[in-house]
Scaffold this motif. Structure first.
Motif, PDB file in Angstrom:
ATOM      1  N   ILE A 166      -2.949  -5.289 -11.664  1.00 63.56           N
ATOM      2  CA  ILE A 166      -2.056  -6.034 -10.771  1.00 63.56           C
ATOM      3  C   ILE A 166      -2.141  -7.514 -11.113  1.00 63.56           C
ATOM      4  O   ILE A 166      -3.215  -8.004 -11.517  1.00 63.56           O
ATOM      5  CB  ILE A 166      -2.393  -5.781  -9.286  1.00 63.56           C
ATOM      6  CG1 ILE A 166      -1.274  -6.306  -8.378  1.00 63.56           C
ATOM      7  CG2 ILE A 166      -3.751  -6.343  -8.908  1.00 63.56           C
ATOM      8  CD1 ILE A 166      -1.335  -5.768  -6.966  1.00 63.56           C
ATOM      9  N   PHE A 200       1.779   1.570  -3.608  1.00 56.33           N
ATOM     10  CA  PHE A 200       0.633   1.965  -4.445  1.00 56.33           C
ATOM     11  C   PHE A 200       0.360   3.459  -4.281  1.00 56.33           C
ATOM     12  O   PHE A 200       0.168   4.183  -5.270  1.00 56.33           O
ATOM     13  CB  PHE A 200      -0.619   1.167  -4.065  1.00 56.33           C
ATOM     14  CG  PHE A 200      -0.513  -0.313  -4.234  1.00 56.33           C
ATOM     15  CD1 PHE A 200      -1.243  -1.170  -3.412  1.00 56.33           C
ATOM     16  CD2 PHE A 200       0.291  -0.871  -5.216  1.00 56.33           C
ATOM     17  CE1 PHE A 200      -1.165  -2.553  -3.559  1.00 56.33           C
ATOM     18  CE2 PHE A 200       0.375  -2.247  -5.377  1.00 56.33           C
ATOM     19  CZ  PHE A 200      -0.344  -3.083  -4.547  1.00 56.33           C
ATOM     20  N   TYR A 252      -4.728  -3.416  -3.297  1.00 56.33           N
ATOM     21  CA  TYR A 252      -4.701  -2.673  -4.556  1.00 56.33           C
ATOM     22  C   TYR A 252      -6.111  -2.297  -5.000  1.00 56.33           C
ATOM     23  O   TYR A 252      -6.345  -1.184  -5.474  1.00 56.33           O
ATOM     24  CB  TYR A 252      -3.989  -3.450  -5.668  1.00 56.33           C
ATOM     25  CG  TYR A 252      -3.741  -2.583  -6.881  1.00 56.33           C
ATOM     26  CD1 TYR A 252      -4.444  -2.747  -8.073  1.00 56.33           C
ATOM     27  CD2 TYR A 252      -2.834  -1.530  -6.803  1.00 56.33           C
ATOM     28  CE1 TYR A 252      -4.234  -1.908  -9.155  1.00 56.33           C
ATOM     29  CE2 TYR A 252      -2.608  -0.683  -7.879  1.00 56.33           C
ATOM     30  CZ  TYR A 252      -3.320  -0.879  -9.056  1.00 56.33           C
ATOM     31  OH  TYR A 252      -3.104  -0.046 -10.122  1.00 56.33           O
ATOM     32  N   GLU A 289       0.827  -1.216   0.000  1.00 56.38           N
ATOM     33  CA  GLU A 289       0.000   0.000   0.000  1.00 56.38           C
ATOM     34  C   GLU A 289       0.855   1.257   0.000  1.00 56.38           C
ATOM     35  O   GLU A 289       0.531   2.252  -0.669  1.00 56.38           O
ATOM     36  CB  GLU A 289      -0.940  -0.002   1.219  1.00 56.38           C
ATOM     37  CG  GLU A 289      -2.027   1.054   1.119  1.00 56.38           C
ATOM     38  CD  GLU A 289      -3.136   0.882   2.152  1.00 56.38           C
ATOM     39  OE1 GLU A 289      -3.363  -0.251   2.621  1.00 56.38           O
ATOM     40  OE2 GLU A 289      -3.761   1.910   2.476  1.00 56.38           O
ATOM     41  N   TRP A 313       1.424  -3.718 -11.931  1.00 59.04           N
ATOM     42  CA  TRP A 313       2.095  -4.160 -10.708  1.00 59.04           C
ATOM     43  C   TRP A 313       2.075  -5.681 -10.668  1.00 59.04           C
ATOM     44  O   TRP A 313       1.094  -6.297 -11.091  1.00 59.04           O
ATOM     45  CB  TRP A 313       1.347  -3.667  -9.482  1.00 59.04           C
ATOM     46  CG  TRP A 313       1.292  -2.190  -9.280  1.00 59.04           C
ATOM     47  CD1 TRP A 313       0.352  -1.311  -9.781  1.00 59.04           C
ATOM     48  CD2 TRP A 313       2.198  -1.392  -8.514  1.00 59.04           C
ATOM     49  NE1 TRP A 313       0.635  -0.028  -9.371  1.00 59.04           N
ATOM     50  CE2 TRP A 313       1.758  -0.048  -8.589  1.00 59.04           C
ATOM     51  CE3 TRP A 313       3.341  -1.688  -7.757  1.00 59.04           C
ATOM     52  CZ2 TRP A 313       2.416   0.992  -7.938  1.00 59.04           C
ATOM     53  CZ3 TRP A 313       3.991  -0.647  -7.099  1.00 59.04           C
ATOM     54  CH2 TRP A 313       3.533   0.672  -7.201  1.00 59.04           C
ATOM     55  N   GLY A 335      -5.660   1.213  -5.626  1.00 65.59           N
ATOM     56  CA  GLY A 335      -5.076   1.362  -6.961  1.00 65.59           C
ATOM     57  C   GLY A 335      -6.138   1.510  -8.036  1.00 65.59           C
ATOM     58  O   GLY A 335      -7.318   1.241  -7.812  1.00 65.59           O
ATOM     59  N   ASP A 377       1.262   4.531  -7.844  1.00 67.22           N
ATOM     60  CA  ASP A 377       0.187   4.098  -8.740  1.00 67.22           C
ATOM     61  C   ASP A 377      -0.294   5.254  -9.607  1.00 67.22           C
ATOM     62  O   ASP A 377      -0.372   6.394  -9.147  1.00 67.22           O
ATOM     63  CB  ASP A 377      -1.007   3.537  -7.955  1.00 67.22           C
ATOM     64  CG  ASP A 377      -1.991   2.833  -8.898  1.00 67.22           C
ATOM     65  OD1 ASP A 377      -3.165   3.219  -8.921  1.00 67.22           O
ATOM     66  OD2 ASP A 377      -1.559   1.947  -9.652  1.00 67.22           O
TER      67      ASP A 377
END
Ligand SMILES: N=[N+]=NCCCCNC(=O)[C@@H]1[C@H]2[C@H](O)[C@@H](O)[C@H](O)[C@@H](CO)[C@@H]12
Length: 447
Positions: free
Chosen positions: A216, A151, A208, A148, A161, A212, A155
């Motif tokens: 991923i 991200f 994510y 995190e 990712w 995000g 991100d």
């Protein structure tokens, strides 16, 4: 799309990993990783080689991005060193470590190169290993919290990712056979490490989805298993090998259960897993990264622990310096197998490459590596054949951009398309790099 072409937008790149190229493992507040500890334990790495300097990429990253630009790379797959970001693995964030990756991503984007970021490429913070590492179920939260942080920082600029690189190698090398960090040899630990790697993957994907906005996935190594004969013992051995190396991670992620062969392989060492774990592991992913190097013609071997299977050397084949058979059709088969077994999820060949001895070349500024050029040409053709048969392959990352630290083999094996003189840190694109540049410029038409 004519047969010789790759799809428009096919992503051509190369790949590295933090501990193999960066050097400066403790710079600017970074904490030690298990690989820093492992290489500094006498006798574990060939010639006593370490990642203390490696390719000095932590300091020479601008030069390396310029090389990528000159080769026309469209993408660069690299990994983040967890212990640069969180020196103790959890808690305090080391902003100098974050800044390194922030600057690298910006430089890549300024040069038209898409960053593909792997969160874990084997270099666990040593402080977490002291708390059990991949054997401690809490690691799924530790990993998700680290993910995190990345991200939130990257991100948007990073749109692809990957959670883990090759969980099979992490477990087989680090916990079963002990050849890789943290160097355990314990058949009861290996399944636990594997399971916690998958739980951590799921927790990071969940994180994510909450923070995000892009893609991923997971990166696995797949080595297709070809039975040595129709003898039932060889057929069963091949099924065990395929389950252990190729399906142990994909079946839980895509089906929510392990292959049935795992109990046969590990026996009493294979736990009953909590069913709720599979809901966590089975988080939908946006793509699968496939690392392909070789195949294995497999036979029964009563003495081969714990698989009771081994590879059979092929008489007419070419073998790389790492002892791997060059077998490009295996890459086509692997990509078709993934589509057949798990559906047509977008795939990236996230690693493919070969270690060959590069003889010193008389011509200054040139490194002739004909065997690596042949390997590259044949395997890119194999990717094209899979695409022509309907597999949704979206990119290819050559392993590796640079000659680098080949883990326990030290600097004795060179996978780079760019030669590194480790005494001077001079980079010299090899013939394979110049060939790859032409492939990229023509979107594969020169193949
Ligand atoms: N027997 N046998 N068969 C082949 C098994 C391959 C397992 N090793 C890998 O895939 C590692 C992957 C890693 O990501 C990278 O960090 C390594 O430098 C390359 C080269 O070693 C490859």
């Amino acid at each position: 799309m004519c047969a010789a072409q790759f799809p428009n937008g096919f992503l051509w790149g190369s790949a590295t990993a933090a501990y193999q190229v960066e050097g400066s493992p403790l710079a600017d507040g970074a904490g030690p990783s298990i690989w820093h500890r492992f290489v500094h334990t006498p006798g574990l790495v060939r010639d006593g080689d370490t990642g203390d300097v490696a390719c000095d990429h932590y300091r020479r990253w601008k030069e390396d991005v310029a090389i990528m630009r000159r080769l026309g790379l469209q993408a660069y797959r690299f990994s983040v060193s967890w212990s640069r970001i969180l020196p103790a693995g959890t808690g305090h964030v080391n902003y100098a470590g974050l800044d390194f990756y922030d600057r690298l991503v910006d430089a890549l984007l300024e040069n038209g190169i898409e960053p593909l970021v792997t969160l874990y490429h084997w270099d666990l913070p040593a402080a977490l290993d002291d708390r059990g590492g991949w054997l401690n179920p809490e690691i799924s939260k530790w990993f998700a919290d680290y993910a995190e942080v990345m991200f939130r920082k990257l991100d948007g600029r990073v749109k692809k990712w990957a959670t883990l690189n090759e969980p099979w190698v992490v477990t087989d090398g680090g916990y079963l056979h002990g050849a890789l960090a943290p160097g355990h040899r314990n058949r009861f630990e290996a399944p636990i490490a594997s399971h916690n790697l998958l739980r951590a993957h799921g927790a990071a994907v969940q994180a994510y989805r909450a923070t995000g906005r892009h893609e991923i996935g997971l990166v696995v190594n797949i080595e297709p298993k070809y039975r040595a004969s129709d003898d039932p013992a060889d057929v069963a051995a091949t099924a065990r090998a395929e389950a252990y190396m190729n399906r142990q991670y994909l079946d839980p992620v895509f089906f929510g259960h392990y292959p049935k062969e795992m109990v046969e392989i590990f026996g009493e060492a294979w736990p009953d897993w909590p069913s709720e774990d599979f809901a966590l592991i089975q988080q939908p992913i946006d793509f699968l990264g496939v690392n392909y190097y070789t195949r294995s013609v497999t036979r029964f071997d009563a003495n081969a622990w714990p698989l009771k299977a081994c590879a059979v050397r092929q008489k007419q084949a070419t073998y790389t310096e790492t002892g791997w058979e060059v077998f490009a059709p295996g890459l086509t088969e692997t990509l078709l197998w993934v589509k057949r077994c798990y559906g047509n999820i977008p795939l990236y060949v996230t690693e493919n490459g070969s270690a060959f001895f590069d003889p010193p070349t008389a011509a200054k500024g040139r490194v002739e590596d004909p065997l690596r050029v042949d390997y590259l040409r044949e395997h890119l053709g194999a990717v094209r054949d899979a695409i022509a048969q309907g597999v949704d392959v979206r990119g290819y990352m050559a392993w590796s951009l640079l000659d680098n630290l080949e883990w326990s083999l030290g600097y004795s094996k060179r996978f780079g398309i760019v030669h590194v003189n480790f005494a001077t840190q001079q980079r010299t694109p090899k013939d394979s790099a110049h060939f790859y540049a032409k492939v990229i410029a023509s979107n594969g038409a020169v193949l």
